[in-house]
Design a protein around this motif. Sequence first.
Motif, PDB file in Angstrom:
ATOM      1  N   GLY A   7      -8.552   4.607   8.592  1.00 58.25           N
ATOM      2  CA  GLY A   7      -7.244   4.269   8.037  1.00 58.25           C
ATOM      3  C   GLY A   7      -7.356   3.262   6.906  1.00 58.25           C
ATOM      4  N   MET A   8      -8.259   2.300   7.077  1.00 59.82           N
ATOM      5  CA  MET A   8      -8.465   1.281   6.051  1.00 59.82           C
ATOM      6  C   MET A   8      -9.004   1.903   4.769  1.00 59.82           C
ATOM      7  N   THR A  11      -6.320   4.173   3.139  1.00 60.66           N
ATOM      8  CA  THR A  11      -5.270   3.345   2.526  1.00 60.66           C
ATOM      9  C   THR A  11      -5.762   2.724   1.229  1.00 60.66           C
ATOM     10  N   PHE A  12      -6.976   2.182   1.256  1.00 61.33           N
ATOM     11  CA  PHE A  12      -7.577   1.571   0.056  1.00 61.33           C
ATOM     12  C   PHE A  12      -7.669   2.590  -1.079  1.00 61.33           C
ATOM     13  N   THR A  14      -6.057   5.435  -1.470  1.00 64.58           N
ATOM     14  CA  THR A  14      -4.739   5.906  -1.894  1.00 64.58           C
ATOM     15  C   THR A  14      -4.071   4.901  -2.822  1.00 64.58           C
ATOM     16  N   LEU A  15      -4.146   3.631  -2.468  1.00 66.54           N
ATOM     17  CA  LEU A  15      -3.483   2.590  -3.257  1.00 66.54           C
ATOM     18  C   LEU A  15      -4.064   2.457  -4.657  1.00 66.54           C
ATOM     19  N   ARG A  20      -1.045   1.900  -7.287  1.00 66.65           N
ATOM     20  CA  ARG A  20      -0.097   0.976  -6.664  1.00 66.65           C
ATOM     21  C   ARG A  20      -0.647  -0.448  -6.665  1.00 66.65           C
ATOM     22  N   ALA A  26      -6.630  -4.576  -3.811  1.00 67.11           N
ATOM     23  CA  ALA A  26      -6.779  -3.682  -2.658  1.00 67.11           C
ATOM     24  C   ALA A  26      -8.026  -4.009  -1.850  1.00 67.11           C
ATOM     25  N   VAL A  30      -6.255  -5.086   1.729  1.00 63.29           N
ATOM     26  CA  VAL A  30      -6.291  -3.974   2.676  1.00 63.29           C
ATOM     27  C   VAL A  30      -7.180  -4.289   3.885  1.00 63.29           C
ATOM     28  N   PHE A  34      -5.886  -4.725   7.832  1.00 59.76           N
ATOM     29  CA  PHE A  34      -6.394  -3.896   8.924  1.00 59.76           C
ATOM     30  C   PHE A  34      -7.211  -4.725   9.915  1.00 59.76           C
TER      31      PHE A  34
END
Length: 430
Positions: A7-8, A11-12, A14-15, A20, A26, A30, A34
């Motif tokens: 997930g970490m 998320t990293f 994607t951002l 973003r 990030a 991030v 997490f």
Amino acid sequence: MAWIGFGMVITFMTLIMTRRLSAVVALILVPVAFGLLAGLGSDMGGMVMDGMRQVAPIAIMLVFAILLFSIMYDAGLFEPLVKSITRFAGHDPLRIALATAFLGAVTSFDGDGTSTVLIVVTAFLPVYLRIGMNPLIIALLILLTNTMINIIPWGGPTARVASALNLDVMEVFWGLIPAALIGLVYATGMAWWLGLRERKRLGWEPGKNMLMSEAGGKLPEIDRSHQRPKLVWVNLILMLGMAAAMGTGLAPLPVVMVVTFALALLINYPRLSQQKERIAAHAENAVTVATLIFSAGVFTGILTGSGMVDAMSESFVGIIPDAAGEYMALITAFASLPFTFFVSNDAYFFGIVPILAAAGAEYGVDPIHIARASMLGQPVHALSPLIAAIYVIGGLLNKEVGELQRFSLLPAIVASLIFIAGAFITGAIY
């Protein structure tokens, strides 16, 4: 922990890919978020410090390498070479293509692709336009040479992967030199073939006067006010001395870079005001890179110290057939082509490569082999729409990015495959 780790990473990635957050922000926030989610609490402080201590030597080396090569560029170390190469090229399309590739390779040693683009395009675009050669050849030859030279310790891919896996940057570099030389042979061959093709297309003959075929855009002016033409030989000897110190292991690489930088600054700009001005002129690039590397230390420190990467690798290993496990480095090498095209270097080296390295370790694959393998897709990465360099060169050549990609993608894929074959044959990835 495996699910939190995945997930970490997701998320990293994607951002930063959706713009973003910047990579620096990030890389810090991030993993902290997490880590709190995983209940690490105050233990994260030690993990972060461990991670930052591990990447400190690389950050130091990169800061002073950027400043050193920027000063050499300012002082005009490359100017005589540029003039000699353009005189050699004349109006012969074959010589011009070969000279473009050679200049692209030599000027890539500063580890900054932007300066390479500016030097080569400024030197050769007027020549290409004058005799009617295809300007896209400049972009392709810069790509093929720069991505092979950029494995140098202060180059972006090498520094990133060494930081991500906590490896000796010189060990990563030395192992890839033979494969990179093979890649440069391919680049020279491409320059030769393109030059011959342009000779035929343009009807070039010895002594024939080639005229301007199209108007070119305005090129950026090169500031020569800081050049030191009388010190060219002194600067060359200094750089050769640095190379010798690196090759012989006289001192740790960061020490060599720091001392060489100080000497270069003192020799070329002895006045305090001049030194401040030159450092300030290039401080932004140096600080940006150092910030990125230390931020990566936060990310990898938490990812490793928390045990996330171990849990993730165990999950990843579970889906790999046992028979393929010993070939993890080769799998990584081929996977680097699409990964580095569709994923930014930061997301790839800091998010994906540590998982591949940990998975490979489960099968006894040396992390150094995974590190080298992960860099072999860089010729394809150079055409990624996620990087700024392709837009810079497109603007200078007055060409659309799509044109650059269509013209260069197939040769870039071949360059990556040759890079992989060279690394395999020379034992760099197994």
